[in-house]
Design a protein around this motif. Structure first.
Motif, PDB file in Angstrom:
ATOM      1  N   ALA A 532       4.646   0.839   0.125  1.00  0.00           N
ATOM      2  CA  ALA A 532       3.870  -0.312  -0.348  1.00  0.00           C
ATOM      3  C   ALA A 532       4.796  -1.461  -0.720  1.00  0.00           C
ATOM      4  CB  ALA A 532       3.012   0.085  -1.546  1.00  0.00           C
ATOM      5  N   PHE A 533       5.963  -1.141  -1.282  1.00  0.00           N
ATOM      6  CA  PHE A 533       6.935  -2.185  -1.621  1.00  0.00           C
ATOM      7  C   PHE A 533       7.484  -2.846  -0.365  1.00  0.00           C
ATOM      8  CE2 PHE A 533      11.428  -3.315  -2.233  1.00  0.00           C
ATOM      9  CZ  PHE A 533      11.308  -4.266  -3.231  1.00  0.00           C
ATOM     10  N   GLY A 534       7.848  -2.047   0.635  1.00  0.00           N
ATOM     11  CA  GLY A 534       8.435  -2.605   1.842  1.00  0.00           C
ATOM     12  C   GLY A 534       7.451  -3.397   2.675  1.00  0.00           C
ATOM     13  N   GLU A 535       6.198  -2.936   2.750  1.00  0.00           N
ATOM     14  CA  GLU A 535       5.203  -3.595   3.586  1.00  0.00           C
ATOM     15  C   GLU A 535       4.575  -4.791   2.901  1.00  0.00           C
ATOM     16  OE1 GLU A 535       2.859  -4.420   6.823  1.00  0.00           O
ATOM     17  OE2 GLU A 535       4.399  -2.870   6.710  1.00  0.00           O
ATOM     18  N   SER A 536       4.263  -4.667   1.607  1.00  0.00           N
ATOM     19  CA  SER A 536       3.500  -5.711   0.920  1.00  0.00           C
ATOM     20  C   SER A 536       4.177  -6.263  -0.325  1.00  0.00           C
ATOM     21  CB  SER A 536       2.115  -5.164   0.524  1.00  0.00           C
ATOM     22  OG  SER A 536       1.421  -4.662   1.632  1.00  0.00           O
ATOM     23  N   GLY A 537       5.339  -5.715  -0.710  1.00  0.00           N
ATOM     24  CA  GLY A 537       5.962  -6.153  -1.951  1.00  0.00           C
ATOM     25  C   GLY A 537       5.224  -5.677  -3.179  1.00  0.00           C
TER      26      GLY A 537
END
Length: 781
Positions: A532-537
């Protein structure tokens, strides 16, 4: 009408004048995509690789009959990089396929060529068949199909007329094929040609100087016509304080939002060292901040454009002020009102304080409090389909990744579409897929198959039949980012010998009033989750302006640390579509005490300042010493999305420590030690140069196979390896009963939730009745 006597010199002058005129109307920050781009026709999201690559090695069988002398182009793209996901399979007597490519506003193409790898059917008649190469629907070259070379892998270089190439362009390949001199089937299986999507387009350009004018922004620092990854250096002229770093992050997130799928990285230069070539952003404070560029004395928040002294073709975008606070005001003015600026220098007189954003209101994210219409996602033109081989309708969907769909009903879709009813009996369908995986199909009945003839009587000539259908899509197929594809597949009706003629008059349209409804799902998510961090921050981008986010750097951060920070801000901007106007930057150990923020900690080399948190960090990289926690996740080939995230956990089973001189970086997520429910993501490398690997991982996004995932991941030259995936906390809220159900299922996952709720309600009822009887008994006594 074109003048046949127009000289080459005059024509070149006209081209230059026309290209210069393009810069007069630069698109606004929120509207940088053309109609064709919004239609999903332009380019795919890039991978970790560069957008430009060299042509493959020559094949064993190469046709050189019409080759041209090789040249060294400015740009070289494969058709795959221009959007061709698969090789072009041209079929029928008139089959074609195409890609789009753009030319920057400050460039004019002087030479263009296509290096084609192709093959064609042995059944084609050489005298009647050929392959056309078209630029903007004008024939640029015709390739013969001699029988002796049929069925072989061929390669040929075709020079394209440079005057056909404009700002936005379509490169099309067309097969004109015939296999007999008598009656033929227009779609016979022997009528085919294949164009490899590894074929390349090469462009040589002439650069044109642009005036030093703020009205051209974001040109030339970012040009939406340029499909390459944005590489924009950031120069810190005379200060590296927290406020100046915040200003740089604001600007980087703005450019990252505009760069979108291209990705953006920001090399850092200290002490006013301008790049040797190209464009850059310069942040400077002090009354004579712009003296080196012969700008007037700074009297307030100021923005300016000058020529790069090291490169006459490059420009510098100055963000200046008398102090760090004014530099920040200039940065905020740039990202919120830059499209209104004019002249070489603009001094900001007043900037009203920006109000914080509300959760989940990022411009790029779909609304989750009401049904969302398709017309809100793509332009109406992108919903129209023409012909038997029309392109599919594609909707790029971005959702908050914390929508909780565990044991919930699928997402309801109210689908409204129109199509051309075919005569006779036909087997046509509307196919619906998510991320190229088939989901559902709806039949498109022909005239003879429509039972309610009253509809047909109401239709005039060339009108389409309206249809409304209901369907559902599992939420886990759409979470974070996905692509919904709707393709009209029309059946070709055989009329018989010598009567088969293709009349390509079929049409399809997805109505903009069609809706997706995500309003039933609560916001709840177990964390940490690096995917979730890598895809959407997420969870930092929950507020698009990052008003609840702080980035913690060392007291004296390295150039590489700051480059990672700016790349991260660019990724956040790409996710939300909004600049990080309220991000906080803290240098050194004091930042670890923040209890009202979600934290991103970026560290490399010496990390003694992180010692207070050492016991909470699942991995440590300091110099040659490395410590990792590992789990069964390293043995699993790919990640997978599941409605119950607990099913994909892999808890740490081993702890590994060693010494090595190799470069690596880690991403680690954990709950803030100072504030319950707050998130921390640590981006660390053993040496400053290892941060280049972290930037590479950030630009990769959160793809399940190639990107970040789990709670701990290591990045090295070989790629990204997730080491563990375990949840230690959560954010968001569930209703009372859903919370009870979720908690019980965590202990007894195999038991039906309804069964447990039933027994729980029965137990409560028994307790209530027992208490009532006990109280009644006491009253009698």
């Amino acid at each position: 009408m074109k003048n046949p006597f127009l000289s080459a010199h005059s024509f070149s002058s006209l081209l230059t004048a026309a290209a210069l005129s393009l810069v007069c109307a630069c698109p606004a920050f929120a509207q940088d995509l053309s109609a064709e781009e919004k239609a999903g026709l332009l380019l795919p999201r890039p991978s970790l690789l560069d957008n430009a690559s060299s042509v493959d090695a020559p094949l064993s069988q190469v046709s050189e009959a019409h080759g041209i002398a090789s040249f060294q182009p400015e740009y070289r793209y494969t058709l795959e990089q221009l959007g061709a996901r698969y090789p072009f399979n041209l079929r029928g007597i008139d089959g074609s396929d195409s890609v789009l490519f753009n030319v920057r506003a400050d460039e004019v193409v002087t030479r263009a060529a296509v290096d084609m790898t192709y093959s064609y059917s042995p059944a084609l008649l050489s005298d009647l068949s050929h392959i056309n190469v078209l630029v903007n629907d004008e024939v640029a070259a015709t390739i013969p199909v001699p029988r002796e070379e049929a069925g072989k892998s061929l390669r040929r270089t075709i020079e394209l007329p440079a005057h056909l190439v404009t700002e936005f362009n379509r490169l099309r390949f067309q097969l004109i094929g015939h296999y007999t001199l008598e009656c033929e089937d227009p779609l016979h299986s022997s009528l085919w040609a294949n164009i490899s999507n590894k074929s390349t387009l090469a462009l040589d350009v002439r650069h044109m100087p642009l005036p030093d004018d703020l009205s051209l922004l974001p040109l030339p620092f970012f040009d939406h016509r340029d499909s390459r990854r944005l590489n924009l250096p950031v120069v810190f002229a005379n200060d590296k304080s927290e406020a100046i770093l915040e200003s740089a992050g604001i600007v980087a997130s703005w450019f990252g939002a505009m760069a979108g799928y291209r990705g953006a990285q920001f090399p850092v230069h200290w002490d006013g060292a301008y790049p040797d070539e190209g464009n850059a952003v310069v942040l400077s404070q002090g009354g004579d901040a712009g003296a080196a560029a012969s700008l007037p004395a700074v009297s307030g928040p100021t923005l300016a454009v000058t020529t790069n002294p090291n490169d006459p073709r490059g420009k510098l975008l100055w963000v200046m002020g008398r102090d760090a606070n004014e530099v920040r005001q200039a940065a905020q003015a740039l990202v919120t009102g830059g499209v209104t600026l004019t002249g070489q220098v603009a001094t900001i007189q007043q900037l009203q304080l920006l109000k914080p954003r509300q959760p989940y209101d990022a411009p790029n994210w779909l609304r989750t409090d009401r049904p969302v219409k398709f017309g809100e996602i793509v332009s109406p033109q992108a919903l129209d389909v023409t012909g038997y081989n029309g392109a599919p309708v594609r909707l790029d969907l971005r959702l908050p990744p914390d929508l909780f769909g565990w044991r919930e009903k699928p997402v309801p879709v109210d689908l409204r579409y129109r199509y051309t009813p075919q005569p006779g009996q036909a087997n046509s369908s509307l196919l619906i897929s998510v991320d190229q995986q088939f989901l559902k199909s709806f039949p498109l009945p022909s005239v003879d198959q429509i039972k309610d003839e009253s509809w047909l009587k109401m239709l005039n000539d060339n009108e389409m039949l309206p249809v409304r259908a209901q369907m559902q899509i599992p939420l886990d197929r759409l979470l974070a980012r996905s692509e919904l594809e709707l393709r009209f597949m029309y059946d070709y009706i055989k009329e018989g010998q010598c009567r088969d003629i293709i009349i390509d008059n079929v049409r399809g349209r997805i109505d903009p009033d069609s809706t997706l409804d995500f309003s039933r799902y609560p916001h709840f998510m177990p964390l940490p989750d690096l995917a979730a961090f890598g895809e959407s921050g997420f969870p930092f981008t929950r507020l698009a302006d990052l008003s609840q986010t702080a980035v913690i750097l060392a007291g004296n951060p390295s150039v590489q640390d700051v480059s990672t920070y700016l790349a991260l801000m660019g990724r956040f901007g790409e996710s939300t579509g909004y600049p990080a106007t309220h991000v906080t930057v803290v240098l050194g150990e004091p930042g670890l005490g923040l209890d009202d923020k979600d934290l991103v900690v970026i560290a490399s080399g010496e990390q003694a300042w992180l010692k207070p948190w050492a016991e909470y960090m699942p991995a440590v990289l300091v110099g040659q010493s490395k410590r990792f926690g590992t789990s069964d996740l390293i043995f699993k080939p790919v990640g997978w999305k599941t409605p119950d995230p607990r099913e994909s956990q892999s808890r740490v089973r081993a702890d590994l420590s060693y010494s090595s001189s190799g470069d690596s970086a880690i991403f680690a997520g954990f709950e803030s030690p100072t504030s319950k429910g707050r998130s921390v993501v640590l981006i660390a490398s053993s040496e400053p140069q290892g941060q280049a690997l972290a930037v590479k991982a950030l630009l990769a996004g959160g793809d399940a196979e190639d990107g970040l995932r789990g709670s701990l991941a290591v990045v090295h030259d070989g790629g990204i390896t997730p080491l563990a995936a375990e949840y230690s906390y959560s954010i968001g809220k569930l209703g009372l009963w859903r919370s009870i159900e979720w908690t019980l299922a965590g202990h007894w996952p195999s038991v039906s939730s309804l069964w447990w709720l039933g027994w729980l309600l029965l137990a409560v009822l028994v307790l209530v009745l027992a208490a009532a009887l006990w109280r009644r008994g006491r009253r009698k006594t």
